[in-house]
Write an enzyme that holds these catalytic residues in place. Structure first.
Site, PDB file in Angstrom:
ATOM      1  CG  ASP A 355      -7.202 -20.324 -50.264  1.00 40.58           C
ATOM      2  OD1 ASP A 355      -7.997 -19.948 -49.385  1.00 40.58           O
ATOM      3  OD2 ASP A 355      -7.567 -20.824 -51.347  1.00 40.58           O
ATOM      4  CD  GLU A 391      -8.629 -21.169 -45.654  1.00 38.51           C
ATOM      5  OE1 GLU A 391      -9.649 -20.517 -45.405  1.00 38.51           O
ATOM      6  OE2 GLU A 391      -8.222 -21.375 -46.814  1.00 38.51           O
TER       7      GLU A 391
END
Length: 691
Positions: A355, A391
């Site tokens: 993330d 990401e």
């Protein structure tokens, strides 16, 4: 194995000062006792608190007897798996210098592999008196409101389990949520729903096998905290990007307290040939900014675990979540690496999706693709062998880094999502962008010897509209989130095809279904690695909510009984077709390659596309011919407009996938001009199709 008959009463134990090991961070049982070790470079003393079996009553408080290199440690004979504990760390309370030690606050062990109990929001959890200045010291005891760390059982019988080790070129990823995937499935035992046990149950695995996906990518499963604001609003943090512990699973995802449920689930997926990838959050923690609670890292050593601003009282935030984990610190980096290795070596997971990964690459001069974290992963003999997905953005300066990560990382490619949505929405001038996406986004990824599997392509993910909502709503509808529809972004690139939301108009419903299949065909016919959002194969809707992070309910849970069978069958057919034609659709390298002669773009008039054709904003159709030595040619025709005539290249062309996304079994050859359906992708094979 710890002999529980030898378990000592915590009230009677004392440290064996000769047996402790600083190298064993966390709580590590060895069959006769447990070694406790905690890193805190600025602490003055560390107390270990032992609790009863319910994790409520404190039975003993012992000061860790030794310290080396900032690691406080000690060995307790007779203490084994199941023991509840926490820490109280003594040191300066000097927020202006970045120090927020407060021994009145019970702290979770960052290395705890299991937790007991749940956090109960109370003002005593904060290191300062709530409602006053964060520079003031709070003396209330937080222990009654805190979960407790647990000494975890290490053994598990993996029997003959083996990893699928699916090559990137064969991978099809399915992004899912433990609870969302199982809460409404009629074939899953009701008592198990929402847990790893339910996730790895036979009905779920059978569905994934029917689709043909090779990996399930789970939204965060690490121990997390429910946001106080959401709790007070009657909502819940559903996505889980609010991590408090990087080793322990979220307690709500376990049917019991036994963390071995996670390993059992992984084993069942592996037995079914499906890899398990975890979405992990190492960029921030649940403690928020300087006004947040003191639950673990802040009270252990705020100045070491977090990035601080020039005024050290304040957190430096590149995540939008209040704080940023200080990965540049060697011991914080070690904690992250130890966590990753734990999930691979102990739990046997197959990879990670990071993330806000740009935050992990931030060095003093900004984002650095050769930064300490990436280099640590790339040289690690364990972690360099698993799947690593970034990401590739955060909210900080120069945070958008699509294509900027080093091998062996693959990256979420939002350009694929946006350009595919825009093309099929009939936005003018999008044909050149679609061409990039069909070819694996070479502008972003064809450098530094990166493979053509570098791009993880997706139409929808947990954050944003589902695929069906992209075709059903022109605007977001986030009223259920309690923020007057102000939250969530407005760049959805969606089109409701005439009606906002659900409709009983068969023409509109049919048009949505047709466009959904065209978009799915684009996904599975593109170079790169396809990722499917759980539920998109069924036509799942979130009622237009594009920021459903706080909706742990039927808005987000998969509606299995409302699934569209024709969508499920289409996705299964497309994945099977991709697997059959992996050499053309999933090459490992960018074209051209020695074993691939060329890829040619065709104009509907039957000639190769020229520079001027790409500038024709009114052209909604093109053909892409893949030629691979020793194999039949493949022709992919994408038409975002109305039905049109298309002159095929010279050859003996047979249709393989029609506008309904199902294999065509007839052997009727096509030549010359053919009618290409609008709002569809049609794929042809040069030569007789195999039976």
């Amino acid at each position: 194995m710890f002999d529980k008959s030898l378990r000592a009463d915590p009230r009677d134990v004392s440290f064996d000062v000769t047996a402790g090991r600083a190298a064993w961070l966390g709580a590590r049982p060895d069959g006769e006792g447990t070694n406790f070790a905690l890193f805190s470079d600025h602490a003055e003393a560390v107390e270990l608190c032992l609790y009863d079996d319910k994790g409520i009553s404190e039975l003993a408080r012992l000061e860790l007897p030794r310290s080396e290199g900032g690691i406080w440690f000690g060995y307790l004979p007779g203490i084994g798996p199941g023991q509840a504990y926490g820490y109280r760390v003594h040191g300066p309370f000097a927020p202006e210098d970045g120090h927020r030690f407060n021994p009145n606050k019970l702290l979770l062990d960052p290395y705890a592999q299991a937790l007991r109990g749940t956090l109960e929001w109370n003002e005593a959890l904060f290191g300062y008196p709530v409602g006053t200045s964060d520079l003031e010291f709070d003396e209330r005891d937080s222990a009654p409101f805190m979960p407790k760390s647990i000494v975890a059982e290490a053994d598990f019988d993996w029997e003959a389990e083996s990893h699928p080790a699916t090559p990137w070129s064969d991978s099809v990823i399915y992004e899912a949520h433990v609870r969302g995937m199982t809460m409404r499935h009629p074939g899953v035992i009701e008592a198990d729903r929402g847990t790893f046990k339910a996730l790895a149950s036979e009905p779920i695995i059978e569905h994934l096998q029917k689709l043909g996906v090779t990996a399930i990518e789970l939204l965060p499963v690490h121990a997390m905290v429910q946001d106080q604001r959401l709790v007070e609003s009657g909502l819940r943090n559903y996505w889980g990007y609010n991590t408090l512990g990087f080793f322990a699973p979220n307690r709500n995802y376990l049917a019991s307290e036994d963390v071995r449920e996670v390993r059992q689930a992984v084993k069942r997926f592996h037995d079914a040939g499906i890899e398990v990838i975890l979405d992990v959050v190492y960029n921030h923690t649940a403690e928020g900014n300087e006004w947040g609670p003191t639950l673990s890292f802040r009270g252990i050593d705020n100045a070491s675990y977090y990035l601080l601003a020039d005024e050290k009282r304040h957190c430096f935030d590149t995540t939008g979540c209040g704080n940023t984990l200080n990965i540049a610190h060697p011991m914080v980096l070690r904690m992250v690496m130890d966590s990753l290795r734990y999930w691979v070596e102990v739990c046997h997971v197959d990879g990670f999706r990071f993330d806000l990964a740009s935050t992990l690459g931030r060095e003093p001069a900004g984002f650095e693709r050769e930064g300490a974290f990436f280099n640590a992963l790339r040289q690690d003999p364990v972690l360099s062998q698993v799947k690593l997905i970034a990401e590739p953005w955060d909210i900080g300066d120069e945070g958008y880094q699509v294509g900027g990560f080093p091998w062996p990382f693959r990256e979420w490619n939002d350009k694929f999502r946006d350009d595919t949505r825009a093309f099929w929405r009939r936005d003018p001038g999008r044909l050149p962008r679609l061409a990039q996406r069909l070819m694996g986004s070479p502008t972003q990824f064809n450098h530094s010897r990166r493979p053509a599997t570098s791009s993880v392509n997706f139409l929808a993910a947990h954050d944003g509209f589902t695929l069906w909502d992209t075709l059903s709503y022109n605007e977001k509808h986030n009223e259920a989130n309690g923020e007057d529809n102000r939250d969530g972004h407005d760049h959805n690139l969606s089109h409701n095809l005439g009606v906002e939301g659900p409709t009983d108009d068969p023409q509109i419903d049919g048009a949505r279904l047709r466009r959904a299949k065209a978009m799915l065909t684009t996904l599975f016919a593109s170079h790169g690695v396809p990722m499917l959002l759980a539920g998109d194969e069924m036509g799942q809707s979130q009622n237009g909510n594009n920021n459903a992070y706080c909706q742990d309910n039927e808005i987000t849970w998969i509606d299995w009984e409302g699934a569209r069978p024709e969508m499920v069958e289409a996705v299964a057919s497309l994945i099977a077709f991709r697997r059959e034609w992996r050499g053309h659709l999933a090459p490992e390298g960018f074209w051209p390659r020695p074993e691939a002669t060329e890829s040619v773009w065709w104009h509907p008039e039957g000639r190769e596309m020229e520079d001027g054709d790409w500038q024709d904003e009114g052209l909604p159709v093109t053909g892409l011919q893949h030629t691979r030595e020793g194999c039949p040619d493949l022709l992919i025709v994408a038409n975002a407009g109305d039905d049109c005539e298309f002159t095929l290249p010279e050859g003996d062309w047979h249709k393989r996938i029609d506008s309904a996304c199902t294999p065509v079994t007839c052997n009727e050859a096509a030549s010359g001009k053919v009618t290409i359906s609008g709002q569809a992708v049609t794929i042809f094979q040069n030569g007789e199709p195999s039976e």
